[in-house]
Design an enzyme around this catalytic site. Structure first.
Site, PDB file in Angstrom:
ATOM      1  N   CYS A   1     -14.794  18.002   0.002  1.00  0.00           N
ATOM      2  CA  CYS A   1     -14.779  16.667   0.615  1.00  0.00           C
ATOM      3  C   CYS A   1     -13.489  15.919   0.304  1.00  0.00           C
ATOM      4  CB  CYS A   1     -15.976  15.852   0.135  1.00  0.00           C
ATOM      5  SG  CYS A   1     -15.879  15.404  -1.632  1.00  0.00           S
ATOM      6  N   THR A   2     -12.589  16.573  -0.420  1.00  0.00           N
ATOM      7  CA  THR A   2     -11.396  15.925  -0.971  1.00  0.00           C
ATOM      8  C   THR A   2     -10.641  15.067   0.023  1.00  0.00           C
ATOM      9  OG1 THR A   2     -11.200  18.028  -2.150  1.00  0.00           O
ATOM     10  CG2 THR A   2      -9.450  16.402  -2.497  1.00  0.00           C
TER      11      THR A   2
END
Length: 219
Positions: free
Chosen positions: A136-137
């Site tokens: 999800c960075t």
């Protein structure tokens, strides 16, 4: 209640939260065929939580290959790679040490059936279920939101490696019955909705009937 048997490929497996969720539902007997992750500490934790890895099993395992072979194997699957630094872990250096750290990581990798870097996986064997909790960075509001366009090179763009493997599975007639994607709420925000709709379209074209919902993590 009779539990449904499911074989599974757990992609971006981390410490196995996806697997644990299915088990905790008490609806399924889950048999994990393969996992995929590059974080060496996550693989270690996964093996301890799900596969019975202990210091005792590391000490007493009877069939280790040579240290050179173990280092080569872990290097080839990119285990320990740090994307934010573009830094590969030096397993050959670890192999020269006298402690059992190399054996510990190698055995954790073996017990968890970890295939490592998803971009290096050519195809997956049939499993009833695939799960995909890709990074999800670059989507999360807590990050820099660099996005997940297919050619962006961001960590979140690894999603499309999963689509590549699904297309290959379709060619091989080994598509799973079910696939579960999971990510942060911001994936369906205005900024990323086009990518999300592309994902739904590609799943539809591959033969799936996609459904989605925003869930409260506390539930």
């Amino acid at each position: 209640m009779k539990k449904e048997k499911l074989s599974a490929n757990i992609l971006f497996s981390g410490i196995g939260c996806q697997e644990r969720g299915f088990q905790n539902s008490n609806l399924f007997n889950l048999e994990v065929l393969n996992t995929s992750d590059i974080c060496k500490e996550s693989v270690l934790s996964y093996a301890a939580i799900h596969c019975g890895l202990t210091n005792e099993t590391v000490e007493n395992y009877p069939n280790y290959p040579s240290r050179e072979e173990m280092a080569k194997e872990l290097t080839e699957i990119n285990l320990g790679y740090e994307p934010e630094k573009d830094k590969h872990f030096d397993w050959s250096k670890l192999a020269k040490r006298k402690n059992k750290d190399l054996e510990k990581y190698w055995l954790a990798n073996k017990l968890s059936h970890n295939l490592g870097d998803i971009s290096k996986i050519e195809e997956l064997p049939y499993a009833d279920l695939w799960t995909c909790s890709w990074p999800c960075t670059d989507i999360s509001v807590a990050g820099k939101m660099k996005g997940l366009d297919p050619d962006s090179g961001t960590r979140s763009s690894l999603l499309w490696q999963n689509i590549r493997l699904l297309k290959k599975a379709k060619e091989n007639n080994t598509l799973p019955k079910y696939i579960m994607f999971e990510n942060v709420k911001n994936l369906v925000s205005k900024k990323f909705i086009d990518n999300f709709e592309t994902l739904l379209q590609l799943l539809d074209e591959t033969g799936f009937n996609p459904y989605w919902k925003v869930l409260n993590a506390k539930e």
